[in-house]
Design a protein around this motif. Structure first.
Motif, mmCIF file in Angstrom:
data_model
loop_
_atom_site.group_PDB
_atom_site.id
_atom_site.type_symbol
_atom_site.label_atom_id
_atom_site.label_comp_id
_atom_site.label_asym_id
_atom_site.label_seq_id
_atom_site.Cartn_x
_atom_site.Cartn_y
_atom_site.Cartn_z
ATOM 1 N N VAL A 182 0.849 -1.203 0.000
ATOM 2 C CA VAL A 182 0.000 0.000 0.000
ATOM 3 C C VAL A 182 0.882 1.249 0.000
ATOM 4 N N LYS A 191 -0.054 4.462 -0.740
ATOM 5 C CA LYS A 191 -0.750 5.753 -0.599
ATOM 6 C C LYS A 191 0.101 6.725 0.198
ATOM 7 N N ILE A 227 -8.022 0.412 -3.121
ATOM 8 C CA ILE A 227 -8.466 -0.114 -1.827
ATOM 9 C C ILE A 227 -9.246 0.924 -1.020
ATOM 10 N N ILE A 262 -12.149 -4.156 6.594
ATOM 11 C CA ILE A 262 -11.230 -3.420 7.468
ATOM 12 C C ILE A 262 -11.847 -3.485 8.865
ATOM 13 N N MET A 271 -3.658 -5.981 7.459
ATOM 14 C CA MET A 271 -2.818 -4.825 7.172
ATOM 15 C C MET A 271 -1.513 -5.001 7.964
ATOM 16 N N SER A 272 -0.710 -3.936 8.100
ATOM 17 C CA SER A 272 0.608 -4.091 8.737
ATOM 18 C C SER A 272 0.538 -4.774 10.104
ATOM 19 N N ARG A 278 -3.029 -6.320 2.612
ATOM 20 C CA ARG A 278 -2.764 -4.937 2.178
ATOM 21 C C ARG A 278 -1.844 -4.283 3.208
ATOM 22 N N VAL A 279 -0.560 -4.203 2.870
ATOM 23 C CA VAL A 279 0.429 -3.789 3.862
ATOM 24 C C VAL A 279 1.124 -2.509 3.414
ATOM 25 N N GLY A 280 1.002 -1.450 4.230
ATOM 26 C CA GLY A 280 1.615 -0.175 3.888
ATOM 27 C C GLY A 280 2.786 0.183 4.778
ATOM 28 N N SER A 281 2.491 0.634 5.995
ATOM 29 C CA SER A 281 3.547 1.194 6.844
ATOM 30 C C SER A 281 4.666 0.202 7.172
ATOM 31 N N ARG A 294 3.303 6.967 7.624
ATOM 32 C CA ARG A 294 2.806 7.998 6.701
ATOM 33 C C ARG A 294 2.836 9.357 7.382
HETATM 34 C C1 LIG Z 1 -3.829 2.412 4.368
HETATM 35 C C2 LIG Z 1 -4.565 1.131 4.155
HETATM 36 C C3 LIG Z 1 -3.925 -0.108 4.372
HETATM 37 C C4 LIG Z 1 -2.495 -0.250 4.859
HETATM 38 O O1 LIG Z 1 -2.410 0.086 6.212
HETATM 39 P P1 LIG Z 1 -1.048 -0.158 7.035
HETATM 40 O O2 LIG Z 1 -1.503 -0.217 8.438
HETATM 41 O O3 LIG Z 1 -0.165 0.999 6.731
HETATM 42 O O4 LIG Z 1 -0.475 -1.442 6.579
HETATM 43 C C5 LIG Z 1 -4.651 -1.254 4.116
HETATM 44 N N1 LIG Z 1 -5.931 -1.206 3.683
HETATM 45 C C6 LIG Z 1 -6.572 -0.048 3.464
HETATM 46 C C7 LIG Z 1 -7.977 -0.062 2.986
HETATM 47 C C8 LIG Z 1 -5.908 1.164 3.700
HETATM 48 O O5 LIG Z 1 -6.563 2.326 3.469
#
Ligand SMILES: *Cc1c(COP(=O)(O)O)cnc(C)c1O
Length: 227
Positions: free
Chosen positions: A39, A41, A86, A171, A201-202, A217-220, A226
């Motif tokens: 992720v 964003k 997403i 979520i 997620m993370s 879905r892994v971002g941070s 962020r």
């Molecule tokens: C931002 C986001 C993520 C990633 O979140 P992290 O905690 O940074 O991994 C996953 N899913 C959705 C829908 C998001 O908006």
């Protein structure tokens, strides 16, 4: 997090991939059956590039406008990128979303399903794969179809709009045990007969893999906090 030489996107990506594989193996699942959606964003093209160089090809963005600003140029360098939407989708962004994303995780109401179906029916339109977002915590401020309406909504998307819904996404509420929500989504997915489950997620992707996630879905954990 202290900045160190090893604290790079590539290292964090490798760590996430390793823990995903470990979580899969604990559950006797094939690690290759689980897709990492990185992720990106809020991160710039320059911040995303190390992940591309390290071989990551599947990315998630939550805003159509932001994705449109940074991904076309990255795609020229890395043509095999797969982009996932997403975040919540508005009807006036449907055309751009269909043009830009290979996968849309956030079909969550009849109107958006109708508009997406109409866009996909246009000659030469891209045919993104579609998931239905379920508001498993029934939170008023959160997007997603109510759990009690999800089966009927998916059946309607299929029968009335001829949309091939391939999965469900959720979520979980922040203060709740995510595994309960993941297990619920997995059960719903079996009932509706969809192959994909986008969850985790993370903070909780290992728990999601334990409950059958096919897409995390892994971002941070990859790109850092962020701003
Ligand atoms: C931002 C986001 C993520 C990633 O979140 P992290 O905690 O940074 O991994 C996953 N899913 C959705 C829908 C998001 O908006």
């Amino acid at each position: 997090m202290p900045a160190s030489v090893d604290d790079t996107v590539a290292t964090r990506l490798a760590n996430v991939r390793r823990s995903m594989a470990e979580a899969a193996i604990r559950e006797h699942r094939d690690p290759s059956s689980i897709t990492l959606v990185a992720v990106s964003k809020t991160f710039t093209a320059d911040e995303i590039t190390p992940a591309l160089v390290a071989g990551q090809r599947v990315f998630g963005e939550n805003r159509v406008q932001e994705a449109k600003g940074k991904w076309p140029a990255l795609r020229e360098r890395f043509p095999d990128i797969e982009l996932h939407l997403i975040g919540p989708l508005q009807t006036n962004k449907a055309r751009e979303a269909v043009a830009l994303f290979e996968v849309i995780h956030t079909i969550d109401r009849p109107r958006i399903a109708e508009v997406i179906a109409a866009e996909m029916a246009r000659p030469g339109a891209r045919q993104p794969r579609l998931l239905v977002q379920v508001n498993t915590g029934e939170e008023t401020q959160k997007a997603g179809i109510a759990p009690a309406e999800a089966a009927e909504f998916v059946a309607w998307c299929r029968a009335a709009l001829h949309l091939a819904i391939v999965g469900l996404m959720c979520i979980p509420p922040v203060e709740e045990e995510p595994s309960v929500h993941f297990a619920f989504l997995a059960e719903l997915g079996r009932e509706i007969e969809v192959p994909w489950l986008s969850m985790g997620m993370s903070a909780d992707y290992a728990a999601a893999i334990a409950q059958g996630a096919t897409h995390v879905r892994v971002g941070s954990a990859i790109f850092g906090r962020r701003g």
